[in-house]
Scaffold this active site. Structure first.
Site, PDB file in Angstrom:
ATOM      1  CB  CYS A 105      -0.929  -0.001   1.207  1.00 17.08           C
ATOM      2  SG  CYS A 105      -1.941   1.478   1.269  1.00 17.08           S
ATOM      3  CG  ASN A 207      -2.303  -6.867  -8.482  1.00 18.61           C
ATOM      4  OD1 ASN A 207      -1.933  -5.878  -7.853  1.00 18.61           O
ATOM      5  ND2 ASN A 207      -3.549  -7.037  -8.869  1.00 18.61           N
ATOM      6  NE  ARG A 232      -6.998  -0.565 -10.541  1.00 20.69           N
ATOM      7  CZ  ARG A 232      -5.993   0.129 -11.058  1.00 20.69           C
ATOM      8  NH1 ARG A 232      -6.079   1.437 -11.116  1.00 20.69           N
ATOM      9  NH2 ARG A 232      -4.921  -0.489 -11.526  1.00 20.69           N
TER      10      ARG A 232
HETATM   11  C1  LIG Z   1     -10.301   0.849  -3.955  1.00 17.53           C
HETATM   12  C2  LIG Z   1      -9.045   0.034  -3.797  1.00 17.53           C
HETATM   13  C3  LIG Z   1      -8.728  -0.490  -2.562  1.00 17.53           C
HETATM   14  C4  LIG Z   1      -7.577  -1.276  -2.405  1.00 17.53           C
HETATM   15  N1  LIG Z   1      -7.326  -1.848  -1.182  1.00 17.53           N
HETATM   16  C5  LIG Z   1      -6.282  -2.728  -1.055  1.00 17.53           C
HETATM   17  C6  LIG Z   1      -6.088  -3.483   0.131  1.00 17.53           C
HETATM   18  O1  LIG Z   1      -6.850  -3.400   1.097  1.00 17.53           O
HETATM   19  N2  LIG Z   1      -5.007  -4.308   0.166  1.00 17.53           N
HETATM   20  C7  LIG Z   1      -4.138  -4.467  -0.901  1.00 17.53           C
HETATM   21  O2  LIG Z   1      -3.180  -5.235  -0.829  1.00 17.53           O
HETATM   22  N3  LIG Z   1      -4.328  -3.769  -2.023  1.00 17.53           N
HETATM   23  C8  LIG Z   1      -5.374  -2.936  -2.139  1.00 17.53           C
HETATM   24  N4  LIG Z   1      -5.591  -2.309  -3.334  1.00 17.53           N
HETATM   25  C9  LIG Z   1      -4.700  -2.598  -4.485  1.00 17.53           C
HETATM   26  C10 LIG Z   1      -5.254  -3.751  -5.328  1.00 17.53           C
HETATM   27  O3  LIG Z   1      -5.331  -4.955  -4.591  1.00 17.53           O
HETATM   28  C11 LIG Z   1      -4.376  -3.979  -6.564  1.00 17.53           C
HETATM   29  O4  LIG Z   1      -3.089  -4.301  -6.147  1.00 17.53           O
HETATM   30  C12 LIG Z   1      -4.306  -2.763  -7.473  1.00 17.53           C
HETATM   31  O5  LIG Z   1      -5.579  -2.182  -7.645  1.00 17.53           O
HETATM   32  C13 LIG Z   1      -3.738  -3.142  -8.848  1.00 17.53           C
HETATM   33  O6  LIG Z   1      -4.453  -4.223  -9.409  1.00 17.53           O
HETATM   34  P1  LIG Z   1      -5.655  -4.001 -10.467  1.00 17.53           P
HETATM   35  O7  LIG Z   1      -5.113  -3.196 -11.597  1.00 17.53           O
HETATM   36  O8  LIG Z   1      -6.058  -5.408 -10.859  1.00 17.53           O
HETATM   37  O9  LIG Z   1      -6.723  -3.261  -9.736  1.00 17.53           O
HETATM   38  C14 LIG Z   1      -6.719  -1.508  -3.503  1.00 17.53           C
HETATM   39  C15 LIG Z   1      -7.041  -0.963  -4.745  1.00 17.53           C
HETATM   40  C16 LIG Z   1      -8.196  -0.221  -4.905  1.00 17.53           C
HETATM   41  C17 LIG Z   1      -8.520   0.329  -6.270  1.00 17.53           C
END
Ligand SMILES: Cc1cc2nc3c(=O)[nH]c(=O)nc-3n(C[C@H](O)[C@H](O)[C@H](O)COP(=O)(O)O)c2cc1C
Length: 343
Positions: A105, A207, A232
């Site tokens: 994060c 990811n 997402r």
């Molecule tokens: C609204 C939101 C909340 C997220 N909360 C977390 C979380 O609690 N823990 C975590 O490891 N990543 C969190 N992420 C990151 C996602 O797990 C992921 O790593 C990131 O969105 C990239 O992947 P994607 O392009 O498939 O979304 C969050 C992302 C978004 C958009």
């Protein structure tokens, strides 16, 4: 003893953790529409696992889950090994299948506390946290990035892999990039190669910006990965994990189908959370289900609501208008055909 990361068939199709999105309600709905192989809780501070606060004493809402969600991984964050050790025992008692540590994060108020992506700059503490998380005997994984403010996959992933983790998920961007810039899949592939060279029994998952089930499979094959976590992508397609090639996709759904999915979400959210979770959080889902809806007024009407009953009445009225466009003066624009009408 079972180990989710060792036992899941490859390639692993996982739902990524997303705060205020992937609660037990959305996870259950996603599973109903097309089951991912594994799901994660939203991240929760290790201290709150052992000393919950809020309206549900005894269990933080972030840890609420149901048996149909298994295998389910609890994701924790923080920087106190003692808390991690106690949290790991509690998470085992609560029936989780594994523990994931958030080391990715990038939010400044969190990383400034020396946690999450700040651990990329503190590998010694990262290893101590991993060891402490093993106390409860559950498999332990890490979700992180390919570096803090520069790409440092070799050192960072190499360090984590030598700490003896069951799975490593890499978001192919640095922490300071947040969600900007391309996802470097070659770097994620590099980590998978390092794991193989070390002979580490660690599943390596990628990811970042994956938008379909097909893309999960092609990324895994091309980059030599055990799986992919999708975040997402489910905003654009909540049915993304559905493996049935004959199933109708989200894009082919009618307005009526989408509003029905939204209604299902509101009903389950109300049943599970009632007054214990903020109603306003639901509004981000209105955007998801109603994207591309031919009638934009429904979303405006829903955004003006502040409680479940008002939302349910807006949805009910929308369906009533469509059922009888002539009787429902002023809402004729809502009367377009549904899949049910066509059958
Ligand atoms: C609204 C939101 C909340 C997220 N909360 C977390 C979380 O609690 N823990 C975590 O490891 N990543 C969190 N992420 C990151 C996602 O797990 C992921 O790593 C990131 O969105 C990239 O992947 P994607 O392009 O498939 O979304 C969050 C992302 C978004 C958009």
């Amino acid at each position: 003893m079972t180990n989710v990361w060792r036992d899941l068939p490859r390639p692993i199709h996982g739902l990524a953790p997303m705060e205020d999105v992937t609660d037990t309600v959305f996870r259950r709905l996603i599973i109903g529409w097309g089951r991912p192989d594994v799901v994660f809780t939203e991240f929760i501070h290790a201290g709150l696992v052992i000393e919950p606060r809020g309206k549900r004493p005894g269990l933080s809402p972030r840890l609420v889950h149901s048996p149909i969600e298994r295998p389910i991984v609890a994701q924790i964050w923080g920087n106190d090994p003692e808390q991690y050790a106690r949290a790991s025992l509690r998470l085992r008692e609560l029936g989780f299948d594994a523990i994931d540590i958030n080391m990715g994060c990038p939010v400044p108020k969190i990383r400034n506390r020396g946690a999450c992506s700040a651990l990329i700059r503190n590998p010694t503490l990262a290893s101590e946290l991993i060891d402490a998380a093993k106390t409860g005997g559950l498999p332990v994984s890490v979700k992180t990035r390919i570096g803090f403010d520069r790409v440092e996959t070799e050192e960072w992933a190499g360090h984590l892999l030598s700490s003896g983790i069951d799975a490593l998920t890499l978001h192919g961007r640095t922490a300071t990039q947040e969600s900007e810039g391309p996802v470097l899949w070659e770097e994620i592939a590099r980590a998978a190669r390092i794991a193989r060279t070390m002979g580490a029994a660690t599943a390596v998952l990628g990811n970042g910006d994956v938008m379909s089930r097909h893309e999960i499979d092609t990324r895994c094959a091309r980059y030599g990965l055990d799986g992919v976590l999708v975040g997402r992508g489910v905003f654009a397609d909540p049915l993304l994990f559905n493996a049935d090639p004959s199933a109708r996709g989200f894009r082919d759904m009618t307005d009526g189908d989408r509003v029905a999915m939204l209604g299902e979400h509101v009903a389950l959210y109300r049943e599970v959370w009632g007054s214990t979770r903020n109603y306003e959080i639901l509004k981000k889902f209105y955007k998801i289900y109603l994207q591309g809806l031919s009638d934009p007024t429904l979303r405006d009407d829903l955004n003006r609501t502040h409680d479940y009953a008002s939302a349910e009445s807006v949805i009910g009225e929308w369906f009533a208008c469509r059922r009888d466009a002539t009787r429902a003066t002023g809402c004729a624009t809502r009367a377009e055909p549904t899949a049910a009408d066509a059958r």
